[in-house]
Design a protein around this motif. Structure first.
Motif, PDB file in Angstrom:
ATOM      1  N   LEU A  70       0.819  -1.213   0.000  1.00  0.00           N
ATOM      2  CA  LEU A  70       0.000   0.000   0.000  1.00  0.00           C
ATOM      3  C   LEU A  70       0.849   1.258   0.000  1.00  0.00           C
ATOM      4  O   LEU A  70       0.366   2.349   0.272  1.00  0.00           O
ATOM      5  N   THR A  71       2.163   1.106  -0.280  1.00  0.00           N
ATOM      6  CA  THR A  71       3.059   2.267  -0.157  1.00  0.00           C
ATOM      7  C   THR A  71       2.769   3.347  -1.188  1.00  0.00           C
ATOM      8  O   THR A  71       3.198   4.490  -1.025  1.00  0.00           O
ATOM      9  N   GLU A  72       2.035   2.994  -2.276  1.00  0.00           N
ATOM     10  CA  GLU A  72       1.747   4.033  -3.268  1.00  0.00           C
ATOM     11  C   GLU A  72       0.633   4.965  -2.800  1.00  0.00           C
ATOM     12  O   GLU A  72       0.356   5.975  -3.434  1.00  0.00           O
ATOM     13  N   TRP A  73      -0.041   4.625  -1.711  1.00  0.00           N
ATOM     14  CA  TRP A  73      -1.120   5.477  -1.190  1.00  0.00           C
ATOM     15  C   TRP A  73      -0.501   6.568  -0.331  1.00  0.00           C
ATOM     16  O   TRP A  73      -0.271   6.386   0.858  1.00  0.00           O
ATOM     17  N   THR A  74      -0.179   7.662  -0.909  1.00  0.00           N
ATOM     18  CA  THR A  74       0.458   8.760  -0.177  1.00  0.00           C
ATOM     19  C   THR A  74      -0.539   9.437   0.739  1.00  0.00           C
ATOM     20  O   THR A  74      -1.746   9.487   0.461  1.00  0.00           O
ATOM     21  N   GLY A  75      -0.021  10.027   1.811  1.00  0.00           N
ATOM     22  CA  GLY A  75      -0.890  10.676   2.786  1.00  0.00           C
ATOM     23  C   GLY A  75      -1.124  12.129   2.458  1.00  0.00           C
ATOM     24  O   GLY A  75      -0.441  12.745   1.629  1.00  0.00           O
ATOM     25  N   ASP A  76      -2.129  12.707   3.152  1.00  0.00           N
ATOM     26  CA  ASP A  76      -2.426  14.131   3.010  1.00  0.00           C
ATOM     27  C   ASP A  76      -1.506  14.930   3.929  1.00  0.00           C
ATOM     28  O   ASP A  76      -0.606  14.404   4.573  1.00  0.00           O
ATOM     29  N   LEU A  77      -1.794  16.234   4.031  1.00  0.00           N
ATOM     30  CA  LEU A  77      -0.989  17.164   4.811  1.00  0.00           C
ATOM     31  C   LEU A  77      -1.043  16.808   6.295  1.00  0.00           C
ATOM     32  O   LEU A  77      -2.048  16.291   6.799  1.00  0.00           O
ATOM     33  N   LEU A  78       0.035  17.103   7.024  1.00  0.00           N
ATOM     34  CA  LEU A  78       0.088  16.860   8.456  1.00  0.00           C
ATOM     35  C   LEU A  78      -0.996  17.643   9.178  1.00  0.00           C
ATOM     36  O   LEU A  78      -1.458  18.688   8.707  1.00  0.00           O
ATOM     37  N   LEU A  79      -1.354  17.189  10.354  1.00  0.00           N
ATOM     38  CA  LEU A  79      -2.271  17.925  11.227  1.00  0.00           C
ATOM     39  C   LEU A  79      -1.562  19.151  11.782  1.00  0.00           C
ATOM     40  O   LEU A  79      -0.369  19.100  12.108  1.00  0.00           O
ATOM     41  N   GLY A  80      -2.292  20.250  11.913  1.00  0.00           N
ATOM     42  CA  GLY A  80      -1.735  21.462  12.494  1.00  0.00           C
ATOM     43  C   GLY A  80      -1.136  22.416  11.491  1.00  0.00           C
ATOM     44  O   GLY A  80      -0.584  23.444  11.888  1.00  0.00           O
ATOM     45  N   VAL A  81      -1.228  22.105  10.186  1.00  0.00           N
ATOM     46  CA  VAL A  81      -0.656  22.990   9.159  1.00  0.00           C
ATOM     47  C   VAL A  81      -1.739  23.874   8.542  1.00  0.00           C
ATOM     48  O   VAL A  81      -1.641  25.102   8.543  1.00  0.00           O
ATOM     49  N   ASP A  82      -2.796  23.238   8.012  1.00  0.00           N
ATOM     50  CA  ASP A  82      -3.865  23.983   7.326  1.00  0.00           C
ATOM     51  C   ASP A  82      -5.202  23.309   7.647  1.00  0.00           C
ATOM     52  O   ASP A  82      -5.495  22.229   7.121  1.00  0.00           O
ATOM     53  N   PRO A  83      -6.034  23.920   8.524  1.00  0.00           N
ATOM     54  CA  PRO A  83      -7.297  23.274   8.901  1.00  0.00           C
ATOM     55  C   PRO A  83      -8.286  23.179   7.750  1.00  0.00           C
ATOM     56  O   PRO A  83      -9.250  22.409   7.813  1.00  0.00           O
ATOM     57  N   GLY A  84      -8.096  23.932   6.668  1.00  0.00           N
ATOM     58  CA  GLY A  84      -9.038  23.893   5.562  1.00  0.00           C
ATOM     59  C   GLY A  84      -8.678  22.883   4.491  1.00  0.00           C
ATOM     60  O   GLY A  84      -9.377  22.809   3.464  1.00  0.00           O
ATOM     61  N   VAL A  85      -7.594  22.110   4.672  1.00  0.00           N
ATOM     62  CA  VAL A  85      -7.198  21.164   3.648  1.00  0.00           C
ATOM     63  C   VAL A  85      -8.260  20.076   3.484  1.00  0.00           C
ATOM     64  O   VAL A  85      -8.910  19.665   4.446  1.00  0.00           O
ATOM     65  N   ARG A  86      -8.432  19.622   2.261  1.00  0.00           N
ATOM     66  CA  ARG A  86      -9.424  18.572   1.978  1.00  0.00           C
ATOM     67  C   ARG A  86      -8.790  17.211   2.244  1.00  0.00           C
ATOM     68  O   ARG A  86      -7.754  16.876   1.688  1.00  0.00           O
ATOM     69  N   ARG A  87      -9.432  16.420   3.085  1.00  0.00           N
ATOM     70  CA  ARG A  87      -8.929  15.107   3.431  1.00  0.00           C
ATOM     71  C   ARG A  87      -9.551  14.030   2.558  1.00  0.00           C
ATOM     72  O   ARG A  87     -10.752  14.078   2.255  1.00  0.00           O
ATOM     73  N   ARG A  88      -8.748  13.069   2.112  1.00  0.00           N
ATOM     74  CA  ARG A  88      -9.218  12.001   1.244  1.00  0.00           C
ATOM     75  C   ARG A  88      -9.368  10.697   2.019  1.00  0.00           C
ATOM     76  O   ARG A  88      -8.703  10.505   3.045  1.00  0.00           O
ATOM     77  N   GLU A  89     -10.235   9.819   1.504  1.00  0.00           N
ATOM     78  CA  GLU A  89     -10.425   8.496   2.085  1.00  0.00           C
ATOM     79  C   GLU A  89     -10.132   7.427   1.037  1.00  0.00           C
ATOM     80  O   GLU A  89     -10.333   7.636  -0.158  1.00  0.00           O
ATOM     81  N   THR A  90      -9.670   6.289   1.508  1.00  0.00           N
ATOM     82  CA  THR A  90      -9.426   5.125   0.656  1.00  0.00           C
ATOM     83  C   THR A  90     -10.175   3.947   1.248  1.00  0.00           C
ATOM     84  O   THR A  90     -10.162   3.749   2.478  1.00  0.00           O
ATOM     85  N   VAL A  91     -10.850   3.172   0.374  1.00  0.00           N
ATOM     86  CA  VAL A  91     -11.617   2.022   0.833  1.00  0.00           C
ATOM     87  C   VAL A  91     -10.991   0.760   0.261  1.00  0.00           C
ATOM     88  O   VAL A  91     -10.680   0.688  -0.934  1.00  0.00           O
TER      89      VAL A  91
END
Length: 875
Positions: free
Chosen positions: A749-770
């Motif tokens: 699953l290493t190709e599934w990159t993560g989103d931005l760290l917590l505490g940087v930008d509260p308005g960033v859009r978070r993605r989900e993977t199923v």
């Protein structure tokens, strides 16, 4: 010792002025300080000054000699080496007026009325000062050794004692430097005396014919450097015709026999003046015993006979002893210095046989060396001790001659004493350095204590025992060593039985109660023991004296270092002081280890209190692990979590707050609690939970950064019937989870990159993977401490983890996590490690025993496995 309680400052006149006046008034002391000034190279003093600053942890150190003014002989930091200054402006002047054995202890110079008016304090160079007096052999203060810092600091008794020990080494170095200067002066006087005697030297190369004369000989024969052509013809041209045959015969005989040349002849100078010359030389052979060189010396003996020659006057003027012996070992010449050193007059010695006049020289290094020189024809040099009545060490140079043996000698007793004292001081400092290295080398303090006797014996004692006090207050012998290997087993047996046989008033028991040093004759120690094996063993060990040295911590005695001395061994005060210093260092190391362990346990307990046990939903087995870093404060920002949401889904969380300290641990506790609250109240999916956490961090002004991965396990009734569970996950800059399939393969699953760290930008859009998972799969979430290494990159670490998971996939979940930690970090990670894993057991049978009892919150609806008719809505 509290010096501040002993010093009174008078009014109207500063303490520095009074101390300076006192020192200047002592003329003998001023002369002693001037005599002991270092000779040329002060590197020995520089090393001691540097060592003082290093061992006491200060920014500066200084060795001052206090004559009419202050001379900075060595130093570090702000000390201006080689500078001089008024006595009344120096803290060292005050130090030198203290009684013997005391030290000037200044923790806050600006607030101390004794010194706060002195320039080094007013300018901010000295904020804290520790000094001890330097005294010569007569006890006169000649200067001071001090260490200082620009900021105030306290001084421990052990630091004062250590500086006083170093002061003894500084005095030894000064005395040795003085002796070197004296010996150098003697050497110069010897060269001047040789020149005054007008002795010339020659070197005749028999192979090339080149004849080399020194300046004295060229002048003696009436040549100058330009018209002397360096041949034997030049010699013959000045030789008196009547002496030519005899001299030529003597030279040829020396060449033919590779022997000695000895001749007296006349030289006719260009101005017609005739001079008498006496020459001696020796032919040197090659490997075939053929003469290849003739070396020698010549001197003008005109107008005097042998008793009044310049050579005799030179010998009399020498500052070294000289005597000559004939072939029967009888004294034929003794100079004035030899009379003084041998404590006998010429009349008493001339004509006497050496072995009769000095019978202790027989069967000694004197006889062996003298006979070797005569037998080989080669000069010899050696140092030797001659017993009473001379009772001294001598440096001797002996060379054979046709008439017998000539001996040049100096008394070096004082030099030997200073050298031996310096060697002993260096040995003691080396022992303390080794002990400090042992104690600082690791956290296994008990192992270091067991090794401590091997460092003490035989340098400081004949045998030694180390005793530690257990947490329950019981003393226990943990190490011993004997200088005699044959008695080591005997000593070890004695340490196993002696404490039980000791009475309550034994020296060891008294030292443990009082924290004071205790000395006792060996016979008293033996008599104190109860009859039995311990007393018998002690009698066989037979110590002459035992000294019990407490290992003191900050507020209690943590152990004992007992040193023993046999009947033939001297008990040196400096050795006992060094052993006590070793015991003090061991005590402080034990105390530091105890405090570290207590702090470590408290911190780890706090960390673990923030990490709760996971729930136990039906057919889903959850396991967690937390392992703190081996070299950190054992608290940090790594965390795991597992809980159930109101809708019945199970959620796993892994996170890592930036930092490795208590602030990171506190921030971790806040984020973990916030995430739980958002997830359990909203019943939202992973992406929404992370978005809500980011927004809450901004609203609550939590100034930290963190990574986190959230995985939620969902199942509808249809999925339950088909044996599938969905994993819905979101990643805020964290490492992706790893999935172990039922067949043991590990999904990549290493190709599934993560989103931005917590505490940087509260308005960033978070993605989900199923990801749909078959029952029987295992999912692992982990922090980077499991895979990161200083010597390799992150990808290599993840590869090692995947390979280990494939090898361990058939193990029960709890064992899998334990074995994983052992393989990848050997139980001692460089960084904190947090793990949370879930194994989705098949739901077509009873719940496996290893999954534990079902334990779910009462507000959560039943699992489809418990009620197949229940339809859980898809999420």
């Amino acid at each position: 010792m509290d010096v501040t309680d002993r010093t009174v400052v008078s009014r109207g006149r500063s303490l520095g002025d009074r101390a300076a006046a006192q020192l200047r008034g002592d003329r003998d002391r001023v002369a002693a300080a001037q005599r002991l000034r270092p000779y040329r190279d002060g590197s020995g003093l520089d090393r001691l000054a540097t060592l003082a600053a290093h061992l006491l942890g200060t920014s500066g150190s200084q060795v001052s000699l206090l004559g009419a003014t202050q001379l900075v002989a060595a130093g570090t930091g702000a000390a201006a080496v080689g500078s001089t200054g008024p006595l009344e402006e120096s803290l060292c002047t005050i130090t030198a007026t203290l009684p013997p054995g005391e030290a000037l202890v200044v923790s806050d110079a600006a607030a101390d009325e004794r010194v706060n008016t002195l320039p080094p304090v007013r300018t901010g160079v000295v904020g804290a000062y520790l000094g001890t007096v330097l005294a010569d052999a007569a006890g006169r203060p000649i200067g001071a050794l001090c260490v200082f810092d620009p900021e105030p600091r306290p001084w421990a008794p052990s630091e004062i004692a250590l500086l006083q020990q170093l002061a003894a080494s500084v005095v030894t170095e000064l005395e040795l430097s003085t002796l070197v200067r004296q010996y150098e002066d003697d050497r110069v006087r010897w060269e001047l005396a040789t020149e005054a005697g007008e002795v010339g030297t020659f070197d005749w190369d028999l192979t090339t014919g080149q004849l080399i004369w020194d300046e004295q000989l060229i002048t003696m024969f009436g040549y100058d450097a330009d018209d002397f052509d360096q041949t034997i013809d030049a010699f013959n041209a000045r030789l008196h015709p009547d002496d030519e045959a005899a001299v030529s015969e003597a030279l040829q005989h020396a060449i033919d026999t590779c022997g000695d040349f000895d001749a007296t002849y006349r030289v006719v100078r260009p101005d017609g003046e005739t001079r008498w010359v006496h020459a001696r030389g020796r032919a040197l052979p090659d490997h075939q015993d053929s003469a290849v060189r003739l070396l020698g010396a010549a001197f003008d003996i005109t107008g005097a006979r042998e008793a009044a020659t310049l050579v005799t006057r030179t010998l009399e003027a020498m500052p070294a002893g000289f005597y000559s012996l004939d072939r029967e070992w009888r004294f034929t010449h003794v100079n004035a210095e030899a009379e003084r050193l041998l404590q006998a007059t010429r009349d008493e010695l001339l004509g006497r046989v050496l072995w009769e006049a000095f019978p202790d020289a027989l069967n000694s290094v004197f006889e062996a060396s003298y006979r070797e020189a005569v037998a080989t024809g080669q000069p010899i040099a050696f140092d030797a001790y001659y017993p009473a009545p001379l009772d001294g060490w001598y440096e001797l140079r002996a060379w054979p001659s046709p008439d017998g043996l000539s001996v040049y000698f100096l008394e070096v007793t004082e030099r030997r004493r200073v050298q031996e004292q310096a060697e002993r001081a260096a040995q003691r400092l080396a022992i303390l350095a080794s002990i400090s290295a042992d104690l600082a080398g690791g956290l296994d303090q008990h192992g270091a204590m067991a090794h401590l006797p091997e460092l003490i014996v035989p340098a400081l004692a004949d045998f030694c025992i180390v005793t530690l006090v257990d947490p329950d207050g019981r003393p226990r012998d943990v190490g011993s060593w004997h200088r005699d290997p044959g008695k080591q087993a005997l000593l070890e047996r004695y340490t196993r039985v002696r404490l039980d046989a000791m009475p309550a008033d034994s020296p060891a028991a008294v030292s443990l109660r009082t924290g004071r040093q205790n000395r006792c004759p060996g016979s008293v120690v033996i008599d104190m023991l109860a009859p039995g094996e311990a007393r018998d063993l002690a009698a066989e060990l037979a110590p002459r004296e035992a000294i019990v040295l407490p290992m003191r911590g900050r507020n209690r005695t943590l152990g004992l270092l007992t040193v023993y001395f046999d009947a033939e061994s001297p008990i040196l005060a400096e050795n006992v002081a060094t052993a006590q210093e070793a015991a003090d260092r061991a005590g402080m190391a034990l105390d530091n280890g105890r405090l570290y362990s207590a702090q470590q346990q408290l911190a780890e307990g706090l960390q673990r209190s923030l990490l709760t046990d996971p729930p136990e939903p039906d057919h889903a087995e959850i396991a967690v692990r937390y392992l703190p870093a081996a070299e950190a404060a054992r608290v940090g920002g790594d965390w795991y979590d597992a809980f159930m949401q109101p809708g019945g889904a199970t959620m796993l969380v892994i996170g890592d707050v930036v930092g490795h300290d208590t602030e990171a641990a506190a921030a971790m506790g806040q984020l973990r609690g916030l995430l739980r609250g958002v997830a359990t109240y909203s019943d939202a999916g992973p992406a929404e939970v992370l978005r809500g956490l980011d927004a809450s961090m901004t609203t609550l002004q939590i100034p930290t950064l963190a990574t986190a991965a959230v995985a939620r396990f969902e199942q509808t009734a249809e999925e339950y019937r088909s044996g599938v569970t969905r994993m819905r996950w979101a990643n805020a800059g964290h490492l992706p989870p790893l999935v172990i399939e039922p067949d043991g393969t590990v999904a990549d699953l290493t190709e599934w990159t993560g989103d931005l760290l917590l505490g940087v930008d509260p308005g960033v859009r978070r993605r989900e993977t199923v990801l749909p998972l078959r029952r029987g799969c295992t999912v692992l979430l982990y922090t980077d401490g499991l895979v990161e290494r200083r010597d390799s990159d992150l990808d290599a670490g993840i590869l090692r983890l995947r390979e280990a998971l494939m090898e361990l996939s058939d193990l029960p979940l709890q064992e899998l996590l334990d074995e994983l930690l052992e393989r990848l970090v050997q139980g001692r990670p460089e960084d904190d490690v947090a793990l949370v894993a879930v194994r989705l057991h098949p739901q077509d049978g009873p719940r496996p025993a290893e999954a534990g009892p079902v334990r779910i919150p009462p507000t959560v609806p039943p699992d489809p496995a418990l009620d197949p008719g229940f339809e859980q809505p898809a999420r």
